[in-house]
Structures are given as C-alpha cells and as structure tokens.
Design a protein around this motif. Structure first.
Motif, PDB file in Angstrom:
ATOM      1  N   PHE A  12       0.815  -1.207   0.000  1.00 31.07           N
ATOM      2  CA  PHE A  12       0.000   0.000   0.000  1.00 31.07           C
ATOM      3  C   PHE A  12       0.851   1.261   0.000  1.00 31.07           C
ATOM      4  N   GLN A  13       0.181   2.366  -0.313  1.00 34.35           N
ATOM      5  CA  GLN A  13       0.878   3.628  -0.524  1.00 34.35           C
ATOM      6  C   GLN A  13       1.483   4.202   0.761  1.00 34.35           C
ATOM      7  N   ASP A  14       0.709   4.230   1.823  1.00 33.47           N
ATOM      8  CA  ASP A  14       1.112   4.930   3.039  1.00 33.47           C
ATOM      9  C   ASP A  14       1.670   3.936   4.063  1.00 33.47           C
ATOM     10  N   THR A  16       6.171 -11.057 -10.174  1.00 32.13           N
ATOM     11  CA  THR A  16       5.504 -10.224 -11.177  1.00 32.13           C
ATOM     12  C   THR A  16       4.894  -9.036 -10.456  1.00 32.13           C
ATOM     13  N   TYR A  17       5.116  -7.837 -10.989  1.00 30.03           N
ATOM     14  CA  TYR A  17       4.617  -6.623 -10.352  1.00 30.03           C
ATOM     15  C   TYR A  17       3.634  -5.890 -11.256  1.00 30.03           C
ATOM     16  N   VAL A  18       2.610  -5.307 -10.639  1.00 34.72           N
ATOM     17  CA  VAL A  18       1.847  -4.210 -11.237  1.00 34.72           C
ATOM     18  C   VAL A  18       2.191  -2.993 -10.398  1.00 34.72           C
ATOM     19  N   PHE A  19       2.839  -2.011 -11.005  1.00 28.16           N
ATOM     20  CA  PHE A  19       3.391  -0.870 -10.267  1.00 28.16           C
ATOM     21  C   PHE A  19       2.566   0.371 -10.596  1.00 28.16           C
ATOM     22  N   ILE A  20       1.809   0.847  -9.599  1.00 33.04           N
ATOM     23  CA  ILE A  20       0.937   2.007  -9.779  1.00 33.04           C
ATOM     24  C   ILE A  20       1.679   3.270  -9.333  1.00 33.04           C
ATOM     25  N   ALA A  21       1.620   4.320 -10.141  1.00 35.18           N
ATOM     26  CA  ALA A  21       2.277   5.574  -9.773  1.00 35.18           C
ATOM     27  C   ALA A  21       1.713   6.711 -10.607  1.00 35.18           C
ATOM     28  N   HIS A  22       1.935   7.939 -10.146  1.00 34.80           N
ATOM     29  CA  HIS A  22       1.594   9.105 -10.955  1.00 34.80           C
ATOM     30  C   HIS A  22       2.851   9.812 -11.445  1.00 34.80           C
ATOM     31  N   ASP A  23       4.011   9.330 -11.025  1.00 35.92           N
ATOM     32  CA  ASP A  23       5.288   9.934 -11.391  1.00 35.92           C
ATOM     33  C   ASP A  23       5.956   9.075 -12.465  1.00 35.92           C
ATOM     34  N   LEU A  24       6.003   9.591 -13.688  1.00 30.26           N
ATOM     35  CA  LEU A  24       6.587   8.831 -14.797  1.00 30.26           C
ATOM     36  C   LEU A  24       8.074   8.587 -14.613  1.00 30.26           C
ATOM     37  N   SER A  25       8.773   9.495 -13.935  1.00 33.74           N
ATOM     38  CA  SER A  25      10.204   9.309 -13.742  1.00 33.74           C
ATOM     39  C   SER A  25      10.494   8.121 -12.839  1.00 33.74           C
ATOM     40  N   VAL A  26       9.587   7.813 -11.889  1.00 32.63           N
ATOM     41  CA  VAL A  26       9.756   6.641 -11.029  1.00 32.63           C
ATOM     42  C   VAL A  26       9.452   5.371 -11.808  1.00 32.63           C
ATOM     43  N   VAL A  27       8.345   5.393 -12.551  1.00 28.47           N
ATOM     44  CA  VAL A  27       7.918   4.208 -13.296  1.00 28.47           C
ATOM     45  C   VAL A  27       8.966   3.788 -14.322  1.00 28.47           C
ATOM     46  N   ARG A  28       9.658   4.752 -14.876  1.00 30.45           N
ATOM     47  CA  ARG A  28      10.648   4.457 -15.917  1.00 30.45           C
ATOM     48  C   ARG A  28      11.725   3.501 -15.428  1.00 30.45           C
ATOM     49  N   HIS A  29      12.082   3.593 -14.167  1.00 29.40           N
ATOM     50  CA  HIS A  29      13.190   2.794 -13.629  1.00 29.40           C
ATOM     51  C   HIS A  29      12.776   1.374 -13.249  1.00 29.40           C
ATOM     52  N   VAL A  30      11.494   1.105 -13.182  1.00 25.94           N
ATOM     53  CA  VAL A  30      11.077  -0.211 -12.697  1.00 25.94           C
ATOM     54  C   VAL A  30      10.255  -1.013 -13.701  1.00 25.94           C
ATOM     55  N   SER A  31       9.702  -0.363 -14.722  1.00 29.35           N
ATOM     56  CA  SER A  31       8.690  -1.017 -15.557  1.00 29.35           C
ATOM     57  C   SER A  31       9.251  -1.541 -16.876  1.00 29.35           C
ATOM     58  N   PRO A  62       3.952   2.751  -3.987  1.00 31.58           N
ATOM     59  CA  PRO A  62       4.648   2.350  -2.761  1.00 31.58           C
ATOM     60  C   PRO A  62       5.736   3.306  -2.300  1.00 31.58           C
ATOM     61  N   VAL A  63       6.124   4.276  -3.129  1.00 30.74           N
ATOM     62  CA  VAL A  63       7.209   5.175  -2.731  1.00 30.74           C
ATOM     63  C   VAL A  63       6.782   6.639  -2.713  1.00 30.74           C
ATOM     64  N   SER A  64       5.534   6.938  -3.018  1.00 32.76           N
ATOM     65  CA  SER A  64       5.117   8.339  -3.137  1.00 32.76           C
ATOM     66  C   SER A  64       5.155   9.076  -1.801  1.00 32.76           C
ATOM     67  N   ALA A  65       5.043   8.354  -0.696  1.00 34.85           N
ATOM     68  CA  ALA A  65       5.039   8.994   0.627  1.00 34.85           C
ATOM     69  C   ALA A  65       6.430   9.057   1.252  1.00 34.85           C
ATOM     70  N   LEU A  66       7.457   8.658   0.493  1.00 34.60           N
ATOM     71  CA  LEU A  66       8.815   8.583   1.038  1.00 34.60           C
ATOM     72  C   LEU A  66       9.708   9.677   0.463  1.00 34.60           C
ATOM     73  N   ASP A  67      10.783   9.996   1.188  1.00 36.16           N
ATOM     74  CA  ASP A  67      11.780  10.928   0.676  1.00 36.16           C
ATOM     75  C   ASP A  67      12.443  10.349  -0.570  1.00 36.16           C
ATOM     76  N   VAL A  68      13.001  11.235  -1.401  1.00 36.16           N
ATOM     77  CA  VAL A  68      13.568  10.802  -2.674  1.00 36.16           C
ATOM     78  C   VAL A  68      14.674   9.770  -2.477  1.00 36.16           C
ATOM     79  N   SER A  69      15.553   9.992  -1.496  1.00 34.82           N
ATOM     80  CA  SER A  69      16.655   9.058  -1.271  1.00 34.82           C
ATOM     81  C   SER A  69      16.135   7.692  -0.827  1.00 34.82           C
TER      82      SER A  69
END
Length: 359
Positions: free
Chosen positions: A106-108, A215-230, A189-196
C-alpha cells in the motif's frame, strides 16, 4: 479491440473491465441517482515475471483497477483471469486461496500498519490466516523475511512507531512476500517517502523480483519513477487506457498528447536540462468521472482536439510506423516528427548560441 499485449506468458488477463460506484440518495428508501465511472472498459495483460507500470493523474482509476485485480473490489462488468482462473466468479472460500497468490503493497507505510501491534505479528499474519505456521516456526519465518528486506531480525518485537518511513515500507514488503505470491500489486509504494528512500525501496523491489521471480503491477503518478522499474507502461486517463507500450518506446516516442504532457512535467535530475525545458500546460480541470465527456475523454483539455474527437471514441490501436506493442487511443496522435517540449526548448536554445569561427 486490438491486441494490447504482443504475446508472452500471461499471468493476468483483464478483459473489458468496468468498475462503477453508485451514488445513492435517501435514508430509508435509497435510489441510485448517478454513477462514478472509475474504470471504464479496460483491457490489459500482465505477463509472468514482468513489471507493468500504470500511470496517470490522481483520480484516473489506476488504484481502483489495482483493487479489482487483487479482488478487493468486485468488478461491475468484465472478467479478470488470473493464472487461468476467472476470479470474478470465485466464492468466498475460493477467494481465500486466490489471495495467497496475489498480495498488495500500500501507498502509506504509516497508515497501512497497525500501530498497536508488534512488527512480528504484522508480518506473520498471513501465516496465521492461512494456517501455515505458528509458534517457533512462525517466528523463524518472520525473521527470515525481515532479513530478506533489509531489516534487523532482532527487531521483530518492536512497534511500527520505532521504525522510519522507509523501514515501515520494508515491513509492508515483507508482509506481502510472506506467502511467496505470484503477483504483487504496488499501489504508489514510494510516493510517501523521501527521494533518497524511494531509490532504496525501488532497488529492493527490483532485487526481490530477480531473486524470487516476482511479477509486479506498479501504480504511480510519477513517470520518472515508473521508468526505472517497468518493462511496459500503461497510461490511464479518466478510467481508460490512453497509451500502452514498452517503457523505452513510450518515453522516447510518446504518441498520445496526454502522455506527451505528462512527460514534459516529469522530474529531471539534471538542473540545466530542467531549466531549459518547456512545460506543456493542460488547461481546464479533469472532467468529472460521474459525467465523463463523449468521444475521447481527453478532448476538453487536448491541444490537438478536433470535432471528430468530441463524438467518436478512439480505439486502442497501432499507429502507422509504430511497433506492434505500441498502441494509442487517439485520432490525431503525436507525429514522429514532433518532439517533446523539452527537446524543442533545447534545440531552440542551441540555435541562439553564437557560432564560434573555425580555427
């Protein structure tokens, strides 16, 4: 509907899935007066061993779709076939068996852990619920999971408040891994965390995927994060898929105007590039999912919209010149010659610089 996958060993098949939430009025005698169209006719496949990223603005339906995949929300219409089984037809007892193979992060990390329970009990809940282990065996497995996600196994008796945000999210990851699921849905899963800390959690997820074949389904609103995992990325807008492609193709050559705008807003590590970048600004508010626009749902905000877009719904299909695995739901997609606003700004800046005489 066109092919939205391009082959591969399919673990999850999402077939024309709708999820509507009724809005009712009345106290004693309630009647339905409207519906929230959270997910409206989504077709996707998740291949075994891959990471499928789902991105979009807040309210686009990506988290609702994730909860439909995990069985937390019953679908209004359509089918979700997991490893050959239609989960929309499962009874309560069968659903319990299904939940061993599908877990969620979960997100939080602050709200998803019970602050009154010790970490060992939280991580060990899946073993208790499914009658797999108890006593010393359960404690041993919990400590192994904590070590696997980078936590000190000796801290199993502590409360969540004694851990940092990143450590709490690792606790959530350990709980999700307890039953060795086939699929893990990561809901921002990382939106509530600091960048580091985000980088640490993302690297952990990638390492676990390689080690355990997840197998992952990775939900995000930040394309820069998704780029590194998807491996592949699906872009959602107002309950529907706007574009779907492998990660590199989508980032290098976006075809939907909405994707183009999202990429222009994505964060860039290089401050010089970020300063030169020209943002694509979308005017107007996101339409209400209670009464979505006719035709293309993006047309009220789209800079390329024409009359056809207001009356005819675009179908996910391959645009001329694109590979088969790159599909777009747009009548007037971004042409191959059109670059992202960031690239245009860089070229314009270079053209204004004085040219030094040759030696």
């Amino acid at each position: 509907m066109s092919d939205v996958t391009g082959g591969g060993d399919v673990l999850v098949n999402i077939e024309d899935v709708y999820k509507h939430f009724p809005i009712k009025q009345g106290i004693v005698f309630q009647r339905e007066v409207a519906r929230v169209h959270a997910v409206d006719g989504v077709n996707l496949e998740v291949r075994r061993g891959e990471t499928l990223g789902i991105v979009g603005e807040t309210g686009c339906g990506k988290s609702t779709l994730a909860r439909c995949i995990t069985g937390l929300h019953p679908v209004t219409k359509g089918r979700i076939v997991f490893d050959g089984t239609d989960i929309t037809e499962l009874g309560r007892r069968q659903m319990k068996t299904f939940r061993r193979d599908v877990q969620m992060i979960f997100q939080d990390p602050y709200g998803s852990l019970n602050p009154r329970r010790r970490v060992g009990s939280i991580i060990g809940d899946p073993f208790t619920i499914h009658n797999i282990a108890d006593g010393a065996e359960r404690k041993k497995r919990v400590q192994e999971l904590m070590e696997l996600v980078g936590l000190n196994p000796e801290h199993f008796n502590r409360f969540p408040a004694e851990f940092s945000g990143g450590q709490r999210q690792r606790i959530g990851v350990a709980r999700a891994l307890a039953l060795r699921p086939k699929l893990i849905v990561c809901d921002e899963p990382v939106s509530a965390l600091d960048v580091s800390i985000q980088a640490q959690v993302i690297n952990l997820l990638k390492d676990l995927q390689r080690e355990l074949g997840l197998t992952y389904v990775f939900i995000a609103h930040d394309l820069s994060v998704v780029r590194h995992v998807s491996d592949r990325v699906a872009v959602m807008y107002l309950g529907r898929i706007a574009e779907l492609s492998d990660g590199e193709t989508l980032y290098e050559r976006p075809r939907h105007p909405y994707t183009n705008a999202l990429l222009s807003a994505a964060s860039i590590a290089d401050p010089d590039r970020a300063e030169k970048r020209e943002r694509i600004v979308l005017f107007g508010d996101v339409p209400s999912p209670i009464n979505p626009p006719s035709g293309c749902r993006f047309h009220p905000r789209c800079p390329k919209a024409q009359e056809r877009c207001t009356v005819e719904e675009p179908v996910l299909s391959v645009t001329s010149g694109d590979p088969d695995n790159h599909i777009t739901a747009c009548h007037f997609p971004v042409e191959a010659g059109e670059r992202l606003a960031e690239e245009r700004a860089t070229i314009e800046q270079q053209s204004t610089e004085p040219t030094l005489p040759s030696a």
